[in-house]
Design an enzyme around this catalytic site. Structure first.
Site, PDB file in Angstrom:
ATOM      1  N   CYS A 109       5.301  -5.168 -13.610  1.00  0.00           N
ATOM      2  CA  CYS A 109       5.730  -5.274 -12.219  1.00  0.00           C
ATOM      3  C   CYS A 109       5.300  -6.632 -11.684  1.00  0.00           C
ATOM      4  O   CYS A 109       4.181  -7.081 -11.961  1.00  0.00           O
ATOM      5  CB  CYS A 109       5.086  -4.145 -11.418  1.00  0.00           C
ATOM      6  SG  CYS A 109       5.509  -4.145  -9.672  1.00  0.00           S
ATOM      7  N   HIS A 153      12.245   2.405 -11.152  1.00  0.00           N
ATOM      8  CA  HIS A 153      11.040   1.630 -10.823  1.00  0.00           C
ATOM      9  C   HIS A 153      11.169   1.030  -9.423  1.00  0.00           C
ATOM     10  O   HIS A 153      10.260   1.144  -8.601  1.00  0.00           O
ATOM     11  CB  HIS A 153      10.857   0.533 -11.883  1.00  0.00           C
ATOM     12  CG  HIS A 153       9.700  -0.378 -11.641  1.00  0.00           C
ATOM     13  ND1 HIS A 153       8.606  -0.419 -12.485  1.00  0.00           N
ATOM     14  CD2 HIS A 153       9.457  -1.306 -10.683  1.00  0.00           C
ATOM     15  CE1 HIS A 153       7.745  -1.319 -12.031  1.00  0.00           C
ATOM     16  NE2 HIS A 153       8.244  -1.881 -10.936  1.00  0.00           N
ATOM     17  N   GLU A 154      12.303   0.412  -9.137  1.00  0.00           N
ATOM     18  CA  GLU A 154      12.504  -0.239  -7.833  1.00  0.00           C
ATOM     19  C   GLU A 154      12.646   0.785  -6.708  1.00  0.00           C
ATOM     20  O   GLU A 154      12.121   0.590  -5.613  1.00  0.00           O
ATOM     21  CB  GLU A 154      13.707  -1.184  -7.873  1.00  0.00           C
ATOM     22  CG  GLU A 154      13.599  -2.311  -8.890  1.00  0.00           C
ATOM     23  CD  GLU A 154      12.294  -3.091  -8.852  1.00  0.00           C
ATOM     24  OE1 GLU A 154      11.710  -3.271  -7.761  1.00  0.00           O
ATOM     25  OE2 GLU A 154      11.825  -3.524  -9.919  1.00  0.00           O
ATOM     26  N   HIS A 157       9.340   1.902  -5.525  1.00  0.00           N
ATOM     27  CA  HIS A 157       8.706   0.974  -4.577  1.00  0.00           C
ATOM     28  C   HIS A 157       9.064   1.332  -3.129  1.00  0.00           C
ATOM     29  O   HIS A 157       8.258   1.160  -2.226  1.00  0.00           O
ATOM     30  CB  HIS A 157       9.139  -0.474  -4.835  1.00  0.00           C
ATOM     31  CG  HIS A 157       8.332  -1.181  -5.878  1.00  0.00           C
ATOM     32  ND1 HIS A 157       6.962  -1.362  -5.781  1.00  0.00           N
ATOM     33  CD2 HIS A 157       8.701  -1.771  -7.038  1.00  0.00           C
ATOM     34  CE1 HIS A 157       6.535  -2.033  -6.826  1.00  0.00           C
ATOM     35  NE2 HIS A 157       7.568  -2.290  -7.611  1.00  0.00           N
TER      36      HIS A 157
END
Length: 182
Positions: A109, A153-154, A157
């Site tokens: 990351c 993953h994004e 966030h």
């Protein structure tokens, strides 16, 4: 165009939930997304990184990573002979596969400098609904493998979740049956 400042995982902003972006998309939000896309493209250019040693190579970037708590993200990478580009607003995973996958080298990351040992399992296939700021329309994306991992993953966030939160603390190298290594 200025280089974006990526905030690190010790910043409490990365643990907050992002807010929905109001539509139609403002010029400021569109410009932010285009700057994020430009950042990712530059980060993948070796010559650019030589001139800007503070820039780490990345393939995904969410708005919270630059201090903006809005549900916006960008993905950019090349595979075989195509570019995968997503410039998404208000993305939402609407379906996922039972099959799991993980990156053999482990996830990384732009906001995380320290190595976190362990396997991060993601859904091998997902469907995402979002507004695509490049196409200027609502889209449904079916993503498999690496593309699916990066999008998850994004999107994490946007909920204040970091990839290492998903590592099994009791058994970090646990491998579920039938998973796909990417």
């Amino acid at each position: 165009m200025e280089t974006l400042k990526i905030i690190k995982d010790n910043n409490p902003l990365l643990r907050k939930k992002s807010v929905e972006v109001s539509m139609p998309l403002s010029k400021e939000d569109k410009d932010t997304l285009l700057n994020m896309l430009n950042y990712l493209k530059n980060s993948q250019d070796e010559r650019y990184r030589e001139k800007h040693p503070e820039v780490k190579e990345g393939i995904g970037l969410a708005a919270p990573q630059i201090g903006i708590l809005k549900r916006m993200l960008v993905v950019y990478f090349k595979r075989e002979d195509e570019e995968v580009t997503h410039v998404l607003v208000n993305p939402m995973i609407i379906s996922n596969s039972a099959r799991k996958c993980a990156l053999s080298a482990g996830e990384g990351c732009l906001s995380v400098d320290n190595k976190h040992e362990g396997v991060v399992y993601r859904d091998y296939k997902i469907k995402v609904k979002a507004y695509d700021a490049l196409l200027n329309k609502d889209v449904t994306i079916t993503a498999i493998g690496l593309e699916s991992i990066v999008l998850q993953h994004e999107i994490d966030h946007l909920s204040g979740i970091l990839y290492y939160d998903r590592i099994n603390k009791m058994n970090p190298n646990f491998i579920p049956e039938g998973f796909v290594e990417i």
